[in-house]
Enzyme design. Structure first.
Site, PDB file in Angstrom:
ATOM      1  CE  LYS A  27      -5.224  -7.882  -7.190  1.00  0.00           C
ATOM      2  NZ  LYS A  27      -4.450  -9.393  -7.360  1.00  0.00           N
ATOM      3  CB  SER A 101      -7.292 -11.556  -6.204  1.00  0.00           C
ATOM      4  OG  SER A 101      -6.059 -11.223  -6.330  1.00  0.00           O
ATOM      5  CB  SER A 125      -4.270 -13.356  -8.276  1.00  0.00           C
ATOM      6  OG  SER A 125      -4.635 -14.054  -7.162  1.00  0.00           O
TER       7      SER A 125
END
Length: 530
Positions: A27, A101, A125
């Site tokens: 990420k 996210s 997330s």
């Protein structure tokens, strides 16, 4: 094209190790040396000088990074649409969101582009995108995985999470990721986490109230409740304190903490997503009084939920109440996002660990994600339960090969000889009690000695003797046993739930009835009363 990548990198030659040759995505709020860490903001274009701590761990174990993935900007969102690099959608529907996210990481895993991916999970997330893409997401106990080299969202709550298509692959990465980092102020040792002995067999708690799920989610949830009996006993529990705690995350201390992390970038950066700006800007107006009010309310809810964990091994919940479309998020970006966090926001606030994995698919073919929650330190138990649910055989790790050793006296935490365990690499696993047939005698030292009553003999009218069970590396057992002086020795010991471990036992000839201290219930209680 699903907008899952922000930056691709050339694969390197893998090092030898337990993850040799496994590919991974990161990420893009996690540092990879030589690559910008954008956090979803193109203005963050300076290459990272070094790897995040956890990335170093994984590369050293043989994993190969393939690039940085898309995310809700500054890890603020559960939708996967708040990014100037484009929205991500579920791999099973271009109309439905991927979840965020950690949106790009989930898509990269679900499409088979990488073996596993790192995300972060402050409010869900890592679990929400795992649920919407039919993969597994492990959210470790806070602090078990270092967040040094990760752009903070809420530093006190941020967790690095791992996603994979199987529990086994996620577990292999997890085993490498867990490591104490003395340079991360929020890092914790596994042995320092408060743990209690899980009840014998799996007891799964499910909500005793309706969850107000969307109809397709509700139907899948009812099928899931039936399947839960495969893990063991299923009992209904009061989850209202958990759900109320979830409502606290975007108020008080934690919204102010987001403002502290990156609020200075909101007004002078045109690339900041308008919804992210609106949400986080609210943290600037919060006062110290409102922060302390939030802390106080959370403490009240944590206390209200304590009894729940004495009754069950884990709580089963859906990951989300539904699966929104991209159009629904566009029409109501804040409202839809808030609803998505109803079952995930509270996990880090209440210091829990979690694992998300696929349940029964919805009738329309979209995935239905479920999660198991437990107190911090019970990560491996949750991973094992998820593997059983999925019908997987998870390879053993170093944790599985360690010897369980029960101590009852001077080797207990805080007692004079505890350092003899710690210096040998032992870690506290859980607290427990012996079977009721054990009696405790005072022997020379003074020390407590445990002796089992012969079959047919008197049984103590109580819950057994208090012990701590420690995990000891096998190579250390011989040296440790050599430090034990007669009449004590290391031998088999039965716990109250029937599990057999090694422990300190006393020879029968030293069990002087005049020095029977069984009634105290444990060495600490005896010392306190003597």
């Amino acid at each position: 094209m699903n907008n899952e990548w922000i930056t691709r990198v050339t694969p390197t030659v893998p090092r030898p190790g337990p993850l040799h040759g496994l590919t991974m995505a990161l990420k893009d709020n996690i540092d990879l040396a030589g690559v910008p860490t954008t956090a979803g903001d193109p203005r963050n274009s300076r290459p990272a000088q070094r790897n995040a701590f956890v990335v170093d761990q994984l590369i050293a174990a043989g994993a190969v990074p393939l690039g940085k993935t898309n995310l809700d900007q500054y890890a603020t969102g559960l939708v996967g649409t708040r990014s100037p690099y484009g929205a991500c959608h579920s791999v099973f529907s271009d109309r439905h969101i991927s979840g965020g996210s950690s949106s790009g990481s989930a898509v990269a895993v679900a499409t088979g582009q990488v073996d596993f991916a790192l995300g972060t999970d402050t409010a869900g997330s890592g679990r929400v995108p795992a649920a919407f893409n039919r993969i597994v997401g492990i959210k470790p106990s806070r602090g078990l995985v270092s967040a040094r080299g990760v752009v903070p969202a809420c530093r006190s709550l941020d967790c690095v999470t791992v996603m994979a298509r199987t529990v086994a692959t996620a577990r292999a990465a997890y085993d490498v990721m867990v490591a104490y980092d003395p340079h991360d102020a929020w890092s914790r040792r596994a042995a320092d986490l408060s743990r209690h002995r899980a009840v014998s067999g799996a007891v799964i708690g499910v909500p005793d109230v309706g969850l107000e799920l969307e109809p397709l989610h509700e139907a899948a949830w009812q099928e899931t409740l039936t399947e839960a009996h495969r893990l063991g006993e299923v009992v209904k529990v009061d989850v209202r304190p958990l759900l109320e705690a979830a409502d606290l995350l975007y108020s008080g201390p934690w919204l102010a903490e987001r403002w502290l992390a990156f609020g200075d970038r909101l007004d002078d950066d045109p690339a900041v997503d308008p919804t992210v700006r609106t949400i986080v800007r609210g943290g600037a107006a919060l006062t110290a009084a409102s922060a302390f009010a939030g802390f106080d309310r959370l403490a009240t809810l944590a206390r209200a939920s304590e009894d729940l964990w004495t009754r069950v091994d884990a709580v089963l919940l859906p990951v989300t109440p539904g699966h929104p479309t991209l159009a629904e998020v566009e029409a109501d970006p804040i409202g839809v996002n808030s609803r998505l966090g109803r079952f995930t926001n509270m996990v880090n606030l209440l210091d829990l660990c979690a694992i998300a994995f696929p349940g029964t698919d919805r009738a329309d073919g979209l995935p239905f994600g479920i999660q198991l929650l437990a107190p911090a330190g019970h990560d491996l138990e949750l991973i094992g339960l998820a593997a059983r649910w999925r019908g997987e055989s998870v390879p053993a790790s170093a944790l599985d090969s360690e010897i369980l050793l029960a101590v009852a006296g001077a080797h207990l935490s805080g007692q004079p000889l505890n350092d003899q365990l710690v210096r040998r690499g032992a870690r506290l696993a859980f607290t427990a009690r012996t079977a009721a047939s054990y009696r405790m005698f005072l022997v020379d030292g003074p020390r407590p000695g445990l002796t089992r009553t012969p079959a047919g003999g008197p049984v103590h009218d109580g819950p057994g003797i208090e012990v701590e069970v420690w995990r000891l590396p096998p190579a250390e057992l011989g040296g440790f046993a050599a430090t034990v002086d007669p009449p004590l020795a290391i031998g088999p010991l039965e716990l109250s739930d029937g599990e057999q471990v090694l422990g300190f036992v006393c020879t029968a000839d030293a069990a002087d009835p005049a020095r029977d201290i069984t009634a105290a219930g444990g060495w600490r209680a005896y010392l306190a009363g003597s």
